[in-house]
Design a protein around this motif. Sequence first.
Motif, PDB file in Angstrom:
ATOM      1  N   GLY A 139       0.814  -1.202   0.000  1.00 54.23           N
ATOM      2  CA  GLY A 139       0.000   0.000   0.000  1.00 54.23           C
ATOM      3  C   GLY A 139       0.858   1.268   0.000  1.00 54.23           C
ATOM      4  O   GLY A 139       1.973   1.292   0.525  1.00 54.23           O
ATOM      5  N   LEU A 140       0.312   2.345  -0.602  1.00 52.81           N
ATOM      6  CA  LEU A 140       0.964   3.652  -0.572  1.00 52.81           C
ATOM      7  C   LEU A 140       0.236   4.533   0.442  1.00 52.81           C
ATOM      8  O   LEU A 140      -0.873   4.981   0.199  1.00 52.81           O
ATOM      9  N   PRO A 141       0.831   4.752   1.604  1.00 54.39           N
ATOM     10  CA  PRO A 141       0.151   5.554   2.633  1.00 54.39           C
ATOM     11  C   PRO A 141       0.150   7.047   2.272  1.00 54.39           C
ATOM     12  O   PRO A 141       1.083   7.550   1.644  1.00 54.39           O
ATOM     13  N   GLY A 142      -0.918   7.730   2.651  1.00 57.32           N
ATOM     14  CA  GLY A 142      -1.023   9.163   2.462  1.00 57.32           C
ATOM     15  C   GLY A 142      -1.095   9.868   3.804  1.00 57.32           C
ATOM     16  O   GLY A 142      -0.821   9.264   4.855  1.00 57.32           O
ATOM     17  N   PRO A 143      -1.459  11.134   3.802  1.00 58.10           N
ATOM     18  CA  PRO A 143      -1.598  11.860   5.080  1.00 58.10           C
ATOM     19  C   PRO A 143      -2.654  11.201   5.961  1.00 58.10           C
ATOM     20  O   PRO A 143      -3.701  10.768   5.484  1.00 58.10           O
ATOM     21  N   GLY A 144      -2.351  11.088   7.248  1.00 55.44           N
ATOM     22  CA  GLY A 144      -3.297  10.486   8.167  1.00 55.44           C
ATOM     23  C   GLY A 144      -3.505   9.026   7.824  1.00 55.44           C
ATOM     24  O   GLY A 144      -2.566   8.264   7.640  1.00 55.44           O
ATOM     25  N   ALA A 145      -4.784   8.648   7.763  1.00 57.15           N
ATOM     26  CA  ALA A 145      -5.122   7.251   7.459  1.00 57.15           C
ATOM     27  C   ALA A 145      -5.409   7.056   5.977  1.00 57.15           C
ATOM     28  O   ALA A 145      -5.831   5.995   5.573  1.00 57.15           O
ATOM     29  N   GLU A 146      -5.141   8.102   5.190  1.00 59.95           N
ATOM     30  CA  GLU A 146      -5.465   8.013   3.767  1.00 59.95           C
ATOM     31  C   GLU A 146      -4.506   7.045   3.049  1.00 59.95           C
ATOM     32  O   GLU A 146      -3.327   6.982   3.354  1.00 59.95           O
ATOM     33  N   ARG A 147      -5.044   6.287   2.131  1.00 58.21           N
ATOM     34  CA  ARG A 147      -4.230   5.412   1.296  1.00 58.21           C
ATOM     35  C   ARG A 147      -4.339   5.887  -0.148  1.00 58.21           C
ATOM     36  O   ARG A 147      -5.415   5.978  -0.698  1.00 58.21           O
ATOM     37  N   ARG A 148      -3.200   6.208  -0.721  1.00 58.60           N
ATOM     38  CA  ARG A 148      -3.197   6.771  -2.061  1.00 58.60           C
ATOM     39  C   ARG A 148      -3.246   5.716  -3.172  1.00 58.60           C
ATOM     40  O   ARG A 148      -3.518   6.057  -4.313  1.00 58.60           O
ATOM     41  N   GLY A 149      -2.947   4.500  -2.822  1.00 57.32           N
ATOM     42  CA  GLY A 149      -2.992   3.476  -3.854  1.00 57.32           C
ATOM     43  C   GLY A 149      -2.166   2.267  -3.467  1.00 57.32           C
ATOM     44  O   GLY A 149      -1.779   2.092  -2.309  1.00 57.32           O
ATOM     45  N   LEU A 150      -1.891   1.451  -4.452  1.00 53.49           N
ATOM     46  CA  LEU A 150      -1.134   0.222  -4.249  1.00 53.49           C
ATOM     47  C   LEU A 150       0.000   0.137  -5.265  1.00 53.49           C
ATOM     48  O   LEU A 150      -0.144   0.585  -6.412  1.00 53.49           O
TER      49      LEU A 150
END
Length: 242
Positions: free
Chosen positions: A3-14
């Motif tokens: 997974g590609l983590p984003g700010p906070g709990a957001e996931r930007r993709g895989l």
Amino acid sequence: MSGLPGPGAERRGLVVVLDDISEVIRAQQALAWREVARRIAHEIKNPLTPIQLSTQRLRKKFAEGAPDVASVFDECTRTIIQEVEALRSLVDEFPAMPGCPPAPAAGDLHQVIQQVAQLYAGIRPGIALRTELDPAVPHLNLDPDQMKRALINLVDNAVAALGDDEGGIVISTRYMPAAGRILLEIADTGPGFPPEDRDRAFLPYYSTKRSSGGLGLAIVNRIIVEHGGEIRIEDNAPGVPA
């Protein structure tokens, strides 16, 4: 896959990585078939040994003009026919290799031992082979062809261990009713097996003999285990009288 983590709990993709392992699979298949071919080649040697021994014995008796040549002729030709049938069976089993499970049925272990002992009778001057069979040993479920194959491998090793020296080989059985087990021993007067090699003796391709492919004892181990037994190497003490 990661997974590609984003700010906070957001996931930007895989991120997905794909590996083409076709070549690896092909290499593994080729290796497996080489193993099958090596094992079949080794298994074929087992029927060839009794055929060779029977032929040599027959030639010797005929050359000597021995009085029992007729009975030896009958015994040896029957052995040759049986072993040719074993070769035919082995070829028929090719599609099922390398797994060939045993086909156990109620049988006489002592009869199999006696067949092997007859094959090696008088194999070489100076080598005495005898049997010490416990009459209390009951019939048991076994595959006689595979058990015979295992015994031939073991006796071949015993003969090789003696080299050019004189010596003795003993095949013995003992019934242990309390444990519900049968002890089958093959002992010889050879130099013994190096202690540091005993743990590896039953591994495929391991051998102390240059001329060996290292499958003999591995096949013996498989046959014994598939019959519900176990096999081990021990010091021959106090020894076998020649």
